[in-house]
Design a protein around this motif. Structure first.
Motif, PDB file in Angstrom:
ATOM      1  N   ARG A 107      -5.985  11.145   5.161  1.00 14.73           N
ATOM      2  CA  ARG A 107      -5.220  12.160   5.746  1.00 14.73           C
ATOM      3  C   ARG A 107      -4.230  12.627   4.188  1.00 14.73           C
ATOM      4  O   ARG A 107      -4.879  12.836   3.122  1.00 14.73           O
ATOM      5  N   THR A 148      -3.006   5.858  -2.589  1.00 13.84           N
ATOM      6  CA  THR A 148      -4.284   5.267  -2.273  1.00 13.84           C
ATOM      7  C   THR A 148      -3.750   5.016  -0.261  1.00 13.84           C
ATOM      8  O   THR A 148      -5.543   5.357   0.206  1.00 13.84           O
ATOM      9  N   LEU A 149      -2.911   5.168   0.195  1.00 12.55           N
ATOM     10  CA  LEU A 149      -2.924   5.065   1.848  1.00 12.55           C
ATOM     11  C   LEU A 149      -3.443   6.264   2.130  1.00 12.55           C
ATOM     12  O   LEU A 149      -4.262   5.932   3.610  1.00 12.55           O
ATOM     13  N   LEU A 186       0.554  -1.042  -0.555  1.00  7.91           N
ATOM     14  CA  LEU A 186       0.484  -0.296   0.131  1.00  7.91           C
ATOM     15  C   LEU A 186       0.900   1.204  -0.431  1.00  7.91           C
ATOM     16  O   LEU A 186       0.191   2.550  -0.116  1.00  7.91           O
ATOM     17  N   ARG A 198     -12.166   8.098   1.621  1.00  7.56           N
ATOM     18  CA  ARG A 198     -11.701   7.672   1.337  1.00  7.56           C
ATOM     19  C   ARG A 198     -12.067   6.042   1.300  1.00  7.56           C
ATOM     20  O   ARG A 198     -10.981   4.660   0.809  1.00  7.56           O
ATOM     21  N   PHE A 199     -12.896   5.251   0.218  1.00  2.43           N
ATOM     22  CA  PHE A 199     -13.610   4.510  -0.303  1.00  2.43           C
ATOM     23  C   PHE A 199     -13.131   3.843  -1.953  1.00  2.43           C
ATOM     24  O   PHE A 199     -12.725   2.856  -1.576  1.00  2.43           O
ATOM     25  N   ARG A 219     -16.225  10.492  -1.035  1.00  2.85           N
ATOM     26  CA  ARG A 219     -16.175   8.755  -0.683  1.00  2.85           C
ATOM     27  C   ARG A 219     -14.601   8.140  -0.777  1.00  2.85           C
ATOM     28  O   ARG A 219     -13.909   7.348  -1.725  1.00  2.85           O
ATOM     29  N   LEU A 252     -17.444  -1.282   2.489  1.00  4.55           N
ATOM     30  CA  LEU A 252     -18.347  -0.013   1.321  1.00  4.55           C
ATOM     31  C   LEU A 252     -19.485  -0.365   1.671  1.00  4.55           C
ATOM     32  O   LEU A 252     -20.555  -1.059   1.706  1.00  4.55           O
ATOM     33  N   ILE A 293      -7.146   5.925   2.248  1.00  5.47           N
ATOM     34  CA  ILE A 293      -7.658   4.949   3.177  1.00  5.47           C
ATOM     35  C   ILE A 293      -7.419   5.577   4.880  1.00  5.47           C
ATOM     36  O   ILE A 293      -8.791   5.448   5.102  1.00  5.47           O
ATOM     37  N   LEU A 294      -6.394   6.079   4.848  1.00 11.45           N
ATOM     38  CA  LEU A 294      -6.060   6.803   6.046  1.00 11.45           C
ATOM     39  C   LEU A 294      -6.701   8.165   6.622  1.00 11.45           C
ATOM     40  O   LEU A 294      -6.533   9.243   7.520  1.00 11.45           O
TER      41      LEU A 294
END
Lengths: 228, 425
Positions: B425, B418-419, A54, B324-325, B322, A95, B422-423
């Motif tokens: 930030r 991506t990270l 990631l 984060r999604f 969205r 989701l 997700i986080l």
């Protein structure tokens, strides 16, 4: 199966430099259940992100089946995540607009399965985590523990080589946490390789092996007697 | 793990996953928000089709009227430097042999001055109440069968073949209907049915009774003094039967260009000018049509930009909330193209629904309404011009624009790390 070789991750913010991972090297053989523990800021989550492709390390190698993943293109890394890796996040990360079944189906569709095939595999995964009867529920209709089990079903649905779990019980009560950890143990008994970050020493002990980190370094790497 | 499929993410795979995600996103979306977006698309489509369609329709209505009541499908007229069509009788015989011939009317034209208060004693400095006009001679039976002009008599009655002492006057010549007071523009005042009107053509004058007033929105009649053809010939000093114009109607489906060619091949071009209706329309109509078309397209273009911005904002807000999604999807191995397609599909679905509703409204409600109730424009009965091809083209433009408007914001959000996504930030 998966190895870290001289893995280093340095964060730079203005004049400040933080060494999150400091020249780590270790391997996780196939079928092993490895837990990574340490205090907050020790670098355990950062390690998981590098191993799980990631994030890119500052230097070093991440080898899966002997192939270094670091120089690969973003697309190839995404493909590897899809085909070989499974993720379980601390806050479930499923989701909200998809049902439990649909959440589990999406990576399978991406792998090229037909909708029917994907649904069969997804149902098997949901059955494995004991959620088949809730497969048509949206995340908002499920408890935290059930949502985490959906995340596990999504992670195992496509038969990954390795599952990465980042503090999967952090948001759960102790009873539900026990159930989730038991699910991991059951999966591992079936041969699934698992790398799990956890704060809980009692859960860490349930794995084959525990790596403890501090200041971006491995301070201990022990095999747990309970599983051997 | 033996049955794991390891294939490259193809377009169809990305498209399939994108469609799967888009369908579920729309299904779970707030229904009111979805309805609002579809309504924006519908009104944008109507703006694209109806605004320009009505603007062009105002001129089209005028052209249709000119064609139906004035020019016909093909018109034979005297050369510019000649007052009449030589061999009119022979030409009329040829006209009747045109393949697809339906009807024709022979018109005699000249210029005249009409006066209404010519019997009054003028005060010093006062001028007579008069106007210049086209003096149009018709066979009342033939003309009515061709153009149905009798139905345009709004006051009084239509001419009969026996009305040697009567005339019809177009409304543009009467102050009551055209109350314009401008230098050089003269109209007749205080005129009513039965009034005596003095018509002077060249050096010949004759007193006629006003039998009817015409209002047709076709200049041919509305700016003319209409009398029997024998009267016009007499007044303009014409002893032959050579006419000024012969308007020809063809059977529905007949080709006016072919009819024109037939006449030219028959030698009519030696004696007269032969034009299709399209060629004979006044240039100002063509110019107005082009101008209105540009104006309509400009208004439609602005509507298109507004719709694009709306979709851009909707998709951008959707993608940002969205974020984060999107990161999670990328994290679990979903190709960024599949995620991108899911947002493009959403924009596509909104556009398709909006366009479909807009098409239904255009062809089932708005167009039939304007056909039944044309806009009463001073020189035409405005209709809605909306061809199936033109409407589909505008729909396609809106569709492509909307999908692009969905693509750009999704692309901006999807390309983020991506990270970090997700986080959060």
């Amino acid at each position: 199966m998966i190895s870290a070789k001289n893995l280093t991750k340095i964060f730079t913010s203005g004049d400040q430099t933080v060494v999150a991972l400091n020249d780590l090297s270790f391997s996780v053989p196939e079928g092993q259940f490895l837990t990574v523990t340490g205090k907050s800021g020790s670098g355990k989550s950062t390690l998981l992100y590098q191993l799980g492709l990631l994030d890119l390390p500052t230097s070093g190698e991440v080898l899966i089946d002997g192939v270094d993943m670091v120089p690969m293109s973003e697309n190839d890394r995404t493909m590897t995540r899809l085909n070989d890796l499974g993720y379980i996040f601390q806050d479930y990360a499923i989701l909200p607009s998809l049902t439990a079944l649909e959440n589990t189906v999406v990576p399978l569709l991406m792998q090229g399965y037909s909708k029917e095939e994907a649904e069969i595999k997804a149902k098997k995964a949901l059955e494995k985590v004991g959620l088949l009867d809730r497969m048509n529920n949206l995340p908002s209709q499920l408890s935290g523990g059930q949502q985490q089990r959906v995340a596990i079903a999504r992670a195992i649905g496509h038969d990954p080589k390795i599952i990465f779990a980042d503090e999967p019980t952090a948001n759960l009560d102790s009873e539900t946490s026990d159930q989730v950890i038991q699910t991991f143990i059951d999966l591992n008994r079936e041969g699934q390789t698992i790398v799990m970050v956890t704060h809980e020493p009692e859960y860490a002990k349930l794995a084959h092996r525990t790596i403890t980190m501090a200041d971006g370094k491995i301070v201990s790497d022990i095999m747990n007697g309970q599983r051997h | 793990m033996a049955d794991r499929i390891r294939i490259e993410n193809s377009f169809s795979q990305n498209a399939k996953v994108g469609w799967y995600l888009a369908k579920r996103d729309i299904k779970q979306a707030n229904k009111w928000t979805t309805m609002l977006i579809v309504a924006v698309m519908t009104f944008t489509f109507l703006n694209l089709v109806v605004v320009s369609g009505i603007l062009v329709g105002l001129i089209q209505g005028s052209e249709d009227a000119q064609k139906k009541y004035g020019i016909g499908d093909v018109i034979v007229s005297s050369f510019i430097n000649r007052a009449y069509i030589e061999n009119t009788s022979e030409i009329t015989k040829i006209i009747k042999t045109i393949p697809g011939y339906k009807n024709h009317t022979v018109r005699f034209g000249g210029s005249a001055r009409v006066e209404s208060n010519y019997r009054s004693t003028l005060k010093p400095g006062e001028v007579r109440d008069g106007a210049g006009a086209t003096f149009l001679g018709i066979d009342p039976v033939q003309e009515d069968s061709f153009s149905g002009v009798s139905k345009f008599v709004i006051r009084g009655s239509y001419l009969t073949p026996q009305d040697q002492d009567s005339i019809l006057i177009g409304k543009n010549l009467l102050y009551e209907f055209t109350p314009i007071e401008a230098p050089g523009f003269q109209t007749l005042k205080n005129v009513s049915i039965g009034s005596r009107i003095l018509v002077t053509s060249g050096s010949v004058s004759k007193e006629y009774y006003l039998k009817g007033i015409l209002s047709s929105k076709v200049d041919e009649f509305d700016s003319s003094v209409v009398a029997l053809d024998s009267e016009v010939r007499k007044m303009t000093g014409r002893t032959d039967l050579n006419a000024s114009t012969i308007a020809i109607q063809l059977q529905p489906g007949s080709d006016p260009v072919a009819a024109k060619q037939f006449l030219l091949d028959s030698g009519v071009g030696t004696y007269a000018r032969v034009q299709t209706a399209e060629e004979a329309f006044p240039k100002f109509l063509q110019d107005m049509k082009s101008t209105f078309n540009i104006l309509g397209n400009a208004i439609s273009g602005i509507g298109l930009i507004v719709a694009s911005i709306t979709i851009f904002i909707v998709i951008f807000v959707n993608a940002i909330t969205r974020r984060r999604f999107i990161g999670i999807l990328k994290g679990i191995g979903i190709n960024r193209k599949a995620i991108l397609y899911s947002y493009m599909y959403q924009a596509f679905i909104y556009a398709v629904f909006g366009i479909t509703i807009g098409m239904a409204m255009t062809f089932l409600v708005i167009k039939p309404y304007f056909t039944a109730h044309p806009i009463n424009f001073p020189f035409s009965d405005g209709i809605l011009v909306a061809t199936v091809t033109g409407t589909l083209l505008r729909g396609a433009i809106l569709l492509v624009t909307t999908v692009i408007a969905g693509y750009i914001p999704a692309k901006i959000v999807i390309k983020q790390n991506t990270l970090s996504a997700i986080l959060g930030r």
